[in-house]
Motif scaffolding. Structure first.
Motif, PDB file in Angstrom:
ATOM      1  N   ASP A  39       0.834  -1.212   0.000  1.00 47.55           N
ATOM      2  CA  ASP A  39       0.000   0.000   0.000  1.00 47.55           C
ATOM      3  C   ASP A  39       0.865   1.257   0.000  1.00 47.55           C
ATOM      4  OD1 ASP A  39      -2.299  -1.531  -0.014  1.00 47.55           O
ATOM      5  OD2 ASP A  39      -2.718  -1.260   2.138  1.00 47.55           O
ATOM      6  N   ARG A  40       1.958   1.253   0.782  1.00 47.57           N
ATOM      7  CA  ARG A  40       2.854   2.408   0.815  1.00 47.57           C
ATOM      8  C   ARG A  40       3.564   2.587  -0.521  1.00 47.57           C
ATOM      9  NH1 ARG A  40       7.915   2.268   1.551  1.00 47.57           N
ATOM     10  NH2 ARG A  40       7.948   0.353   2.775  1.00 47.57           N
ATOM     11  N   LEU A  41       3.996   1.480  -1.127  1.00 49.67           N
ATOM     12  CA  LEU A  41       4.666   1.568  -2.429  1.00 49.67           C
ATOM     13  C   LEU A  41       3.722   2.118  -3.494  1.00 49.67           C
ATOM     14  CD1 LEU A  41       6.643  -1.800  -2.271  1.00 49.67           C
ATOM     15  CD2 LEU A  41       7.633   0.512  -2.252  1.00 49.67           C
ATOM     16  N   VAL A  42       2.450   1.769  -3.405  1.00 56.30           N
ATOM     17  CA  VAL A  42       1.449   2.313  -4.336  1.00 56.30           C
ATOM     18  C   VAL A  42       1.242   3.801  -4.050  1.00 56.30           C
ATOM     19  CG1 VAL A  42      -0.989   2.263  -5.007  1.00 56.30           C
ATOM     20  CG2 VAL A  42       0.273   0.117  -4.755  1.00 56.30           C
ATOM     21  N   ALA A  43       1.067   4.158  -2.796  1.00 56.89           N
ATOM     22  CA  ALA A  43       0.830   5.560  -2.424  1.00 56.89           C
ATOM     23  C   ALA A  43       2.014   6.449  -2.797  1.00 56.89           C
ATOM     24  CB  ALA A  43       0.534   5.665  -0.924  1.00 56.89           C
ATOM     25  N   ASP A  44       3.227   5.922  -2.684  1.00 57.45           N
ATOM     26  CA  ASP A  44       4.428   6.695  -3.006  1.00 57.45           C
ATOM     27  C   ASP A  44       4.713   6.746  -4.506  1.00 57.45           C
ATOM     28  OD1 ASP A  44       4.761   7.106  -0.297  1.00 57.45           O
ATOM     29  OD2 ASP A  44       6.439   5.684  -0.078  1.00 57.45           O
ATOM     30  N   GLY A  45       3.923   6.020  -5.306  1.00 57.28           N
ATOM     31  CA  GLY A  45       4.118   6.031  -6.751  1.00 57.28           C
ATOM     32  C   GLY A  45       5.206   5.093  -7.230  1.00 57.28           C
ATOM     33  N   VAL A  46       5.763   4.275  -6.338  1.00 59.46           N
ATOM     34  CA  VAL A  46       6.770   3.301  -6.755  1.00 59.46           C
ATOM     35  C   VAL A  46       6.102   2.237  -7.626  1.00 59.46           C
ATOM     36  CG1 VAL A  46       8.409   1.544  -5.949  1.00 59.46           C
ATOM     37  CG2 VAL A  46       8.190   3.722  -4.719  1.00 59.46           C
ATOM     38  N   ILE A  47       4.968   1.721  -7.165  1.00 59.70           N
ATOM     39  CA  ILE A  47       4.160   0.812  -7.973  1.00 59.70           C
ATOM     40  C   ILE A  47       3.122   1.672  -8.684  1.00 59.70           C
ATOM     41  CG2 ILE A  47       2.492  -1.089  -7.965  1.00 59.70           C
ATOM     42  CD1 ILE A  47       3.917  -2.170  -5.469  1.00 59.70           C
ATOM     43  N   ARG A  48       3.212   1.728  -9.992  1.00 59.51           N
ATOM     44  CA  ARG A  48       2.315   2.585 -10.772  1.00 59.51           C
ATOM     45  C   ARG A  48       1.026   1.893 -11.169  1.00 59.51           C
ATOM     46  NH1 ARG A  48       6.356   4.981 -15.181  1.00 59.51           N
ATOM     47  NH2 ARG A  48       7.053   2.842 -15.135  1.00 59.51           N
ATOM     48  N   SER A  49       1.057   0.574 -11.323  1.00 57.84           N
ATOM     49  CA  SER A  49      -0.159  -0.149 -11.681  1.00 57.84           C
ATOM     50  C   SER A  49       0.086  -1.642 -11.534  1.00 57.84           C
ATOM     51  CB  SER A  49      -0.589   0.174 -13.113  1.00 57.84           C
ATOM     52  OG  SER A  49       0.331  -0.374 -14.039  1.00 57.84           O
ATOM     53  N   PHE A  50      -0.988  -2.382 -11.507  1.00 59.82           N
ATOM     54  CA  PHE A  50      -0.950  -3.839 -11.566  1.00 59.82           C
ATOM     55  C   PHE A  50      -1.563  -4.186 -12.909  1.00 59.82           C
ATOM     56  CE2 PHE A  50      -0.949  -2.803  -7.118  1.00 59.82           C
ATOM     57  CZ  PHE A  50      -0.052  -3.697  -6.566  1.00 59.82           C
ATOM     58  N   THR A  51      -0.924  -5.067 -13.649  1.00 61.92           N
ATOM     59  CA  THR A  51      -1.374  -5.317 -15.005  1.00 61.92           C
ATOM     60  C   THR A  51      -1.150  -6.775 -15.393  1.00 61.92           C
ATOM     61  OG1 THR A  51      -1.208  -4.518 -17.275  1.00 61.92           O
ATOM     62  CG2 THR A  51       0.845  -4.653 -16.040  1.00 61.92           C
TER      63      THR A  51
END
Length: 145
Positions: A39-51
């Protein structure tokens, strides 16, 4: 980002559908700790999407080429981006050093479709010429975006 975050990212790159518990057992964390980190990696923009990644051969886009793009004069990267975004067969493009101005990765259904796409690139203003190499077989394919 620490080594645990990097390990989590590596596992998600291999399988973005992996469960938090499965990831946790691989990296030595609880499922809830992995979820918090993701969740933190998503919020910080490190993970941009799941595909998903679809096999191009199954999708009918098995003809691929790398194309060097040569421009007349100086062309801004924004202009090249505008030109190339209008060609759906372009799956990647970047400006490069050397004699070419950009390198373009294209995928098409067949040689005729690839030729049509190349022609759309060649007739764009400021494009002088292209030099293409058609891929015969893939040897290594890592998605490290």
């Amino acid at each position: 980002m620490d080594n645990l975050d990097r390990a989590i990212l590596d596992l998600l790159r291999q399988n973005s559908r992996a469960g938090y518990g499965d990831i946790g057992s691989s990296v030595g964390l609880s499922a809830s700790a992995v979820k918090r980190r993701v969740d933190r990696l998503v919020a910080d923009g490190v993970i941009r999407s799941f595909t998903i990644q679809v096999d191009p051969a199954v999708d009918g886009m098995s003809t691929e080429a790398y194309v060097e793009l040569f421009c007349r004069g100086t062309v801004a990267p924004d202009e090249l981006q505008r030109i190339l975004q209008g060609v759906p067969e372009v799956v990647y493009a970047g400006t490069v050093t050397g004699s070419a101005d950009a390198i373009v990765h294209m995928r098409a259904r067949d040689i005729a479709s690839l030729e049509d796409a190349l022609e759309r690139v060649r007739i764009a203003p400021n494009v002088d010429h292209t030099r293409s190499a058609i891929v015969l077989s893939r040897l290594v394919n890592r998605n490290r975006d």
